[in-house]
Design a protein around this motif. Structure first.
Motif, mmCIF file in Angstrom:
data_model
loop_
_atom_site.group_PDB
_atom_site.id
_atom_site.type_symbol
_atom_site.label_atom_id
_atom_site.label_comp_id
_atom_site.label_asym_id
_atom_site.label_seq_id
_atom_site.Cartn_x
_atom_site.Cartn_y
_atom_site.Cartn_z
ATOM 1 N N ARG A 46 0.844 -1.206 0.000
ATOM 2 C CA ARG A 46 0.000 0.000 0.000
ATOM 3 C C ARG A 46 0.880 1.258 0.000
ATOM 4 N NH1 ARG A 46 -3.856 2.291 -2.089
ATOM 5 N NH2 ARG A 46 -5.019 3.818 -0.892
ATOM 6 N N MET A 47 1.983 1.211 0.742
ATOM 7 C CA MET A 47 2.895 2.363 0.757
ATOM 8 C C MET A 47 3.487 2.601 -0.626
ATOM 9 S SD MET A 47 4.858 1.921 4.402
ATOM 10 C CE MET A 47 6.208 2.962 3.878
ATOM 11 N N GLU A 48 3.829 1.523 -1.333
ATOM 12 C CA GLU A 48 4.351 1.670 -2.701
ATOM 13 C C GLU A 48 3.306 2.318 -3.596
ATOM 14 O OE1 GLU A 48 5.722 -2.347 -3.657
ATOM 15 O OE2 GLU A 48 7.798 -1.663 -3.745
ATOM 16 N N GLN A 49 2.038 1.862 -3.451
ATOM 17 C CA GLN A 49 0.953 2.428 -4.270
ATOM 18 C C GLN A 49 0.757 3.909 -3.995
ATOM 19 O OE1 GLN A 49 -2.465 0.127 -3.158
ATOM 20 N NE2 GLN A 49 -1.708 -1.730 -4.172
ATOM 21 N N LEU A 50 0.842 4.280 -2.702
ATOM 22 C CA LEU A 50 0.566 5.668 -2.325
ATOM 23 C C LEU A 50 1.768 6.587 -2.561
ATOM 24 C CD1 LEU A 50 -1.335 5.111 1.053
ATOM 25 C CD2 LEU A 50 -2.306 6.098 -1.022
ATOM 26 N N GLY A 51 2.948 5.995 -2.797
ATOM 27 C CA GLY A 51 4.147 6.814 -2.934
ATOM 28 C C GLY A 51 4.637 7.320 -1.586
ATOM 29 N N LEU A 52 4.743 6.403 -0.630
ATOM 30 C CA LEU A 52 5.294 6.747 0.688
ATOM 31 C C LEU A 52 6.617 6.002 0.845
ATOM 32 C CD1 LEU A 52 2.101 6.393 2.944
ATOM 33 C CD2 LEU A 52 3.476 8.486 2.664
ATOM 34 N N TRP A 53 7.673 6.724 1.205
ATOM 35 C CA TRP A 53 8.984 6.096 1.379
ATOM 36 C C TRP A 53 9.019 5.275 2.647
ATOM 37 C CZ3 TRP A 53 12.091 5.749 -2.596
ATOM 38 C CH2 TRP A 53 11.970 6.698 -3.625
ATOM 39 N N LEU A 54 9.857 4.239 2.614
ATOM 40 C CA LEU A 54 9.966 3.307 3.733
ATOM 41 C C LEU A 54 11.324 3.430 4.420
ATOM 42 C CD1 LEU A 54 9.130 0.686 5.334
ATOM 43 C CD2 LEU A 54 10.162 -0.609 3.446
ATOM 44 N N MET A 55 11.262 3.622 5.736
ATOM 45 C CA MET A 55 12.475 3.539 6.558
ATOM 46 C C MET A 55 12.285 2.258 7.346
ATOM 47 S SD MET A 55 13.843 6.385 9.157
ATOM 48 C CE MET A 55 15.315 6.137 10.126
ATOM 49 N N THR A 56 13.230 1.327 7.264
ATOM 50 C CA THR A 56 12.918 0.023 7.814
ATOM 51 C C THR A 56 13.829 -0.454 8.943
ATOM 52 O OG1 THR A 56 12.451 -2.265 7.269
ATOM 53 C CG2 THR A 56 14.129 -1.216 5.961
ATOM 54 N N TYR A 57 13.181 -0.792 10.044
ATOM 55 C CA TYR A 57 13.825 -1.395 11.210
ATOM 56 C C TYR A 57 14.469 -2.707 10.800
ATOM 57 C CZ TYR A 57 12.202 0.617 15.741
ATOM 58 O OH TYR A 57 12.005 1.367 16.857
ATOM 59 N N MET A 58 15.671 -2.980 11.303
ATOM 60 C CA MET A 58 16.292 -4.275 11.086
ATOM 61 C C MET A 58 16.325 -4.987 12.424
ATOM 62 S SD MET A 58 17.275 -3.870 8.006
ATOM 63 C CE MET A 58 18.010 -5.471 7.940
#
Ligand SMILES: *[C@@H]1O[C@H](CO)[C@@H](O)[C@H](O)[C@H]1NC(C)=O
Ligand SMILES: *[C@@H]1O[C@H](CO)[C@@H](O)[C@H](O)[C@H]1NC(C)=O
Ligand SMILES: *[C@@H]1O[C@H](CO)[C@@H](O)[C@H](O)[C@H]1NC(C)=O
Ligand SMILES: *[C@@H]1O[C@H](CO)[C@@H](O)[C@H](O)[C@H]1NC(C)=O
Ligand SMILES: *[C@@H]1O[C@H](CO)[C@@H](O)[C@H](O)[C@H]1NC(C)=O
Ligand SMILES: *[C@@H]1O[C@H](CO)[C@@H](O)[C@H](O)[C@H]1NC(C)=O
Ligand SMILES: *[C@@H]1O[C@H](CO)[C@@H](O)[C@H](O)[C@H]1NC(C)=O
Ligand SMILES: *[C@@H]1O[C@H](CO)[C@@H](O)[C@H](O)[C@H]1NC(C)=O
Ligand SMILES: *[C@@H]1O[C@H](CO)[C@@H](O)[C@H](O)[C@H]1NC(C)=O
Ligand SMILES: *[C@@H]1O[C@H](CO)[C@@H](O)[C@H](O)[C@H]1NC(C)=O
Length: 484
Positions: free
Chosen positions: A225-237
């Protein structure tokens, strides 16, 4: 004989106290290296940043870094014009002269002389001093082929500290000022994808989901959904499974950056953990920067930041008791206790001090061309150490202070938050286009203006005009006169 026995007893004494403190450290928990439980004793936590000794004769500060366009950045004491050669691996790519005393000198060369590859090139700049001495500065130059995993690529502008992405709308490379909350996944995002639409509508451009990510189906639906909306992802490892996580996420078209450490200095994680994780991520991916957040004011800063391209700080000063821990009933000093904001005084200046210290240390460790600071404002409270939740205005004051002092993204803790804070975030998001244009203009001239102890003011002057950001830290209105 007498001397011998004295020596022995001193030795026994020293051994006893070493064993004693080692076993205490093994048992009692610490935060930022300090004991904090009721009845704890003060101890020097160690790990303080080493400030180099002052030198009366001027020292040579010669650096070399790739910029977005590749160049050399040279810092040397005033004097003549000196010849410099720029090498990439074993080849001289460009030669020229530098004026002593200038900084940020750019030297261009044609990239067609290099082949894109996943292994970084070694960039060296060699300066010939009048006495025949050579001075050499080295760095890495990354010239990558297109992302083989079909994921996004994030670039870094060494001139301004900006993060660069290909716009979702136009496909053109542009600097981005990231604004997005740490956002609870379990029990929140997990159950309601409409939250992401709300996020987009407020004007955040990034989301930083907070684990645990127990339901992977739901997690992947959030990312889709974030890809569809154009929202960048900061991802916890999760450092226990870096390889799996990097491999499953590196083909995302909206991946902005990795996040490997949530306050590793607070919990005294192994000092090499952040750089080990970074090296592994570079090897598996190599197309996105690596970030982490530090909570302590001055605890092994150099070691932990050596594993980051982007360093965040999160002093939460609102509603704390800075001298007495309401949670643990101990005092808080530089050697004891946990009051929720390490070595703070419980004022907005905790933010400006912290951002300023990070900037100073970045310079002192020679990393001003490859380390950027991002800020985590306090968007929560009325729990644990924090007696109140900041108002929307108090939240905005925190953000503005951090930006004025050098922070280049805002990642608040934590959504869900109050509607008052969301309304302020909406205002901040509306100013992002202007902020981006001024803060990330490599030709901008910037500085601060001191008008009063409660007003913080920074300007950025470009060929298009001047941006002034002023913030009033007092709780009553104030007037400000600014000349040209
Ligand atoms: C770089 O070199 C290539 C091949 O020699 C040439 O076609 C191109 O015009 C050069 N670009 C610049 C900016 O000099
Ligand atoms: C990337 O995309 C290209 C063209 O769409 C495709 O041929 C290739 O298999 C993709 N690579 C991966 C790793 O998915
Ligand atoms: C889902 O989130 C939206 C946006 O925040 C909200 O309006 C809605 O009430 C939520 N739905 C549920 C079932 O919680
Ligand atoms: C990290 O992963 C381990 C096992 O892979 C798991 O037990 C732990 O809960 C995870 N931690 C977080 C914060 O997701
Ligand atoms: C995981 O999330 C999916 C999608 O929301 C849902 O259909 C499924 O029931 C969830 N699984 C569990 C075990 O909660
Ligand atoms: C991305 O990689 C994951 C894990 O390898 C895979 O399951 C997924 O299908 C890939 N997505 C795309 C769009 O290629
Ligand atoms: C990291 O540090 C630990 C000690 O804290 C050491 O045992 C380990 O060998 C180090 N790892 C590497 C790869 O240097
Ligand atoms: C902090 O707590 C101490 C001890 O309870 C109290 O004396 C002091 O007034 C408190 N300070 C603030 C700012 O609340
Ligand atoms: C701190 O003191 C309060 C009041 O005396 C008490 O209720 C609380 O349990 C104490 N906290 C700890 C961690 O000892
Ligand atoms: C950052 O730059 C310094 C020199 O200024 C260099 O020693 C260091 O290796 C660089 N770090 C990274 C991660 O590129």
């Amino acid at each position: 004989m007498a001397l011998w026995s004295v020596f022995l007893s001193l030795l026994a004494c020293a051994l006893w106290s070493l064993t004693h403190s080692a076993s205490a450290a093994a048992q009692a928990p610490t935060w930022c290296g300090k004991f904090y439980e009721p009845g704890s004793l003060p101890t020097n936590p160690g790990g303080q940043f080493h400030i180099p000794a002052y030198s009366e004769p001027p020292l040579l500060n010669f650096g070399c870094a790739p910029s977005n366009y590749v160049g050399t950045h040279v810092h040397i004491p005033p004097g003549a014009t000196l010849p410099v050669h720029v090498w990439v691996d074993d080849t001289v790519l460009v030669a020229g002269e530098v004026d002593v005393g200038l900084t940020g000198i750019e030297m261009s060369f044609n990239f067609s002389q290099l082949t894109p590859r996943s292994k970084p090139y070694t960039l060296s700049c060699v300066l010939d001093l009048p006495d025949g001495q050579e001075v050499k500065a080295e760095n890495r130059l990354t010239y990558l082929p297109p992302n083989p995993f079909n994921g996004s690529t994030t670039k870094f502008d060494a001139r301004t500290g900006a993060t660069l992405v290909k716009s979702f709308d136009t496909g053109v490379w542009e600097p981005i000022f990231p604004l997005g909350f740490y956002t609870t996944f379990g029990g929140y995002l997990e159950y309601n994808l409409t939250i992401l639409d709300h996020t987009k509508e407020i004007g955040y451009n990034m989301v930083h989901p907070v684990p645990t990510f127990d339901n992977l189906t739901a997690f992947n639906m959030v990312l889709d959904r974030m890809e569809q909306l154009g929202l960048w992802l900061m991802t916890y490892m999760n450092l226990s499974s870096v390889t799996e996580q990097v491999n499953s996420l590196k083909n995302r078209t909206n991946l902005l950056l990795w996040y490997t450490g949530d306050e590793p200095d607070g919990t005294s994680d192994p000092l090499n953990a952040t750089s080990i994780a970074r090296d592994l991520i570079y090897e598996l991916d190599g197309y996105h920067p690596v970030s982490l957040v530090l909570n302590c004011q001055n605890y092994h800063w150099s070691e932990y930041t050596s594993g980051a391209d982007i360093i965040m700080e999160d002093p939460y000063p609102i509603g704390i008791n800075a001298t007495y821990s309401v949670r643990w009933n101990t005092s808080c000093t530089t050697e004891l206790g946990d009051c929720g904001c390490d070595n703070c005084i419980g004022s907005y200046t905790d933010i400006t001090t912290r951002v300023g210290e990070f900037a100073f240390r970045t310079q002192m460790t020679g990393r001003q061309r490859n380390l950027t600071t991002w800020h985590v404002p306090q968007g929560f409270g009325s729990s644990e150490y924090w007696a109140v939740t900041p108002t929307g205005q108090e939240w905005l004051v925190q953000c503005t202070l951090a930006i004025n002092h050098g922070a280049r993204a805002i990642v608040p803790w934590v959504e869900p938050t109050t509607s008052s804070i969301e309304n302020s975030a909406r205002k901040l998001s509306q100013s992002l286009p202007v902020l981006t244009a001024f803060l990330f203009d490599p030709k901008a001239i910037t500085g601060s203006i001191l008008t009063s102890s409660t007003v913080d003011l920074t300007y950025w002057k470009t060929t298009h005009g001047t941006l002034l950001m002023a913030v009033n830290m007092a709780y009553e209105p104030t007037e400000l006169a600014v000349g040209e």
